[in-house]
Design an enzyme around this catalytic site. Structure first.
Site, PDB file in Angstrom:
ATOM      1  N   GLU A   7       0.870  -1.183   0.000  1.00 26.01           N
ATOM      2  CA  GLU A   7       0.000   0.000   0.000  1.00 26.01           C
ATOM      3  C   GLU A   7       0.912   1.240   0.000  1.00 26.01           C
ATOM      4  OE1 GLU A   7      -3.771   1.956   2.448  1.00 26.01           O
ATOM      5  OE2 GLU A   7      -2.542   0.411   3.377  1.00 26.01           O
TER       6      GLU A   7
ATOM      7  N   HIS B  45      -0.109   7.837   5.977  1.00 25.60           N
ATOM      8  CA  HIS B  45       1.156   7.565   5.295  1.00 25.60           C
ATOM      9  C   HIS B  45       2.041   8.813   5.279  1.00 25.60           C
ATOM     10  CE1 HIS B  45      -0.182   3.736   3.133  1.00 25.60           C
ATOM     11  NE2 HIS B  45      -1.264   4.156   3.775  1.00 25.60           N
TER      12      HIS B  45
ATOM     13  N   HIS C 185      -5.791   5.971  -2.174  1.00 26.33           N
ATOM     14  CA  HIS C 185      -5.038   7.147  -1.752  1.00 26.33           C
ATOM     15  C   HIS C 185      -4.806   8.060  -2.955  1.00 26.33           C
ATOM     16  CE1 HIS C 185      -4.101   6.113   2.464  1.00 26.33           C
ATOM     17  NE2 HIS C 185      -4.237   4.860   2.031  1.00 26.33           N
TER      18      HIS C 185
ATOM     19  N   HIS D 117      -9.941   0.268   0.410  1.00 26.71           N
ATOM     20  CA  HIS D 117     -10.831   0.823   1.442  1.00 26.71           C
ATOM     21  C   HIS D 117     -11.737   1.947   0.902  1.00 26.71           C
ATOM     22  CE1 HIS D 117      -7.461   3.588   1.914  1.00 26.71           C
ATOM     23  NE2 HIS D 117      -6.782   2.786   2.712  1.00 26.71           N
TER      24      HIS D 117
ATOM     25  N   ASN E 213     -12.378   5.876   1.918  1.00 27.78           N
ATOM     26  CA  ASN E 213     -11.273   6.452   2.670  1.00 27.78           C
ATOM     27  C   ASN E 213     -10.113   6.824   1.764  1.00 27.78           C
ATOM     28  OD1 ASN E 213     -12.345   4.088   4.877  1.00 27.78           O
ATOM     29  ND2 ASN E 213     -12.231   6.192   5.541  1.00 27.78           N
TER      30      ASN E 213
ATOM     31  N   ASP F  34      -7.697  -3.917   7.528  1.00 30.09           N
ATOM     32  CA  ASP F  34      -6.705  -2.841   7.621  1.00 30.09           C
ATOM     33  C   ASP F  34      -6.087  -2.830   9.022  1.00 30.09           C
ATOM     34  OD1 ASP F  34      -5.198  -0.749   6.563  1.00 30.09           O
ATOM     35  OD2 ASP F  34      -6.637   0.796   7.138  1.00 30.09           O
TER      36      ASP F  34
ATOM     37  N   GLY G   8      -4.973   3.082  10.319  1.00 28.05           N
ATOM     38  CA  GLY G   8      -5.363   1.685  10.260  1.00 28.05           C
ATOM     39  C   GLY G   8      -6.463   1.393  11.258  1.00 28.05           C
TER      40      GLY G   8
END
Length: 384
Positions: free
Chosen positions: A128, A140, A194, A215, A218, A274, A313
């Site tokens: 990821e 991240h 993302h 996800h 998100n 996650d 997470g």
């Protein structure tokens, strides 16, 4: 001649439908038959009610048992994580590395190749990052994010042949359709996440071979009436699959119920955890890229946050996600079970091996109580 193992006494769910008063016959670690209980003979393991179902398949699990893949990318970490989640019904999983340096990524990929050789439920790895968009970084580190380059492509395409599943999450801003096509042709399962991409950008990458989203809702562009974003593109694309984090923190339950009704098939939405290091551990915090992540109380499970309150997470296990699906998302039991086994296995292309209890499939199964709490797990027909 191999001796059969027979499991009887529970409602049997084969990944698609229930069988009442039937038994599972296992030979050589694989499903030999599903037969009426009246027809079984010999040594039988008697289960006291409940449900016998395929073991759960988790596409996205960052850690467990007190270990986080980023902090120690070794085969032993893969095994610790797998054992921790097996307690909650997961018999196959993709340990997940969040955005990190080239060196850590390389070490994690090499460890995945080794870990996948053992019959411990490790399918490979989910990367990821680091090819994510800083605008949608979540927990991240933005400074480690970067575009895909030829070195990355060579590493990923080579590694895909060394493990059952290599899954990556990339942002549309960091990858080209040509690169996605090369990765998909090499056997890499490509997911978008993302990212702040438009629906048009997403469709171009879906057409190039990306087949999932990471996800849903998100860290991605949302659905509006004139700009459907990644959420809208994923729900509207029939051949795209997507994970959801059903923990009561990441997404409002109403938004998940809407998405489940709206998703065009045959692609489906499926459960992921996650999960971070604290699942299966009594610790209250851990370190991620040099930052402290701590637990906060929650109704379904605890919430994991950085110091600034950013979600980092989850503290979710798969059995809790399945129960949330039934109790909160109003799903039939069989559908929430499919979302934890059949659907993720089909998405990953391993449905002939895992996610089902059908003739020839691995006998990876779990015994659940009627209220969906895990009592026992088997991998290849062996109690684990």
């Amino acid at each position: 001649m191999m001796e059969n193992t027979v499991l009887a006494g529970a409602r049997l769910f084969d990944g698609e439908r229930f069988f009442d008063r039937h038994a599972l016959v296992v030979e050589g670690g694989r499903v030999k038959a599903i037969v009426p209980e009246a027809e079984v003979s010999g040594k039988v393991t008697r289960l006291e009610g409940g449900i016998l179902a395929p073991g759960f398949v988790d596409v996205q699990v960052n850690g467990g048992g007190g270990r986080l893949l980023n902090n120690d990318p070794t085969p032993e970490t893969f095994f610790v994580v797998a054992r921790a989640h097996r307690t909650f019904g997961t018999t196959a999983l993709l340990p997940t590395l969040v955005t990190d340096t080239r060196e850590v990524t390389r070490k994690a990929v090499e460890a995945a190749v080794e870990a996948a050789k053992a019959d411990e439920g490790v399918l490979g790895i989910h990367l990821e990052g680091p090819h994510l968009a800083p605008a949608r970084r979540g927990a991240h580190l933005a400074e480690l994010m970067r575009p895909v380059d030829d070195v990355d492509l060579d590493l990923l395409c080579r590694a895909a042949g060394g493990m059952p599943v290599l899954h990556i999450t990339v942002a549309a801003e960091q990858v080209t359709p040509q690169q996605v096509e090369r990765l998909a042709n090499a056997g890499v399962v490509v997911s978008l996440g993302h990212t702040d991409c438009t629906s048009e950008d997403a469709r171009r990458l879906f057409n190039a071979g990306a087949r999932g989203i990471t996800h849903l809702y998100n860290a991605m562009s949302g659905l509006t009436h004139r700009a459907p974003g990644l959420v809208g593109a994923a729900l509207d694309a029939g051949d795209v699959w997507g994970g959801i984090i059903a923990d009561g923190h990441h997404v409002d339950p109403a938004a998940l119920r809407i998405a489940l009704r709206a998703k065009r098939g045959p692609g489906r939405l499926f459960h992921v955890t996650d999960a971070m290091a604290l699942v299966g551990s009594n610790a209250e915090s851990f370190e991620l890229n040099g930052r402290t992540v701590r637990r906060e109380p929650g109704e379904v499970c605890s919430k994991l946050v950085l110091e600034d309150g950013t979600l980092a997470g989850s503290d979710l296990d798969m059995a809790s996600g399945v129960r949330f699906g039934v109790q909160v998302l109003e799903l039939p039991v069989e559908e929430s079970l499919r979302m934890a086994s059949a659907y993720p296995a089909t998405y990953l292309g391993i449905e002939k091996e895992r996610g089902f209890l059908k003739l020839g499939c691995r006998a990876d199964c779990i015994h659940l109580t009627d209220d969906l709490r895990v009592q026992q797990a088997w991998i290849s027909g062996r109690v684990r």
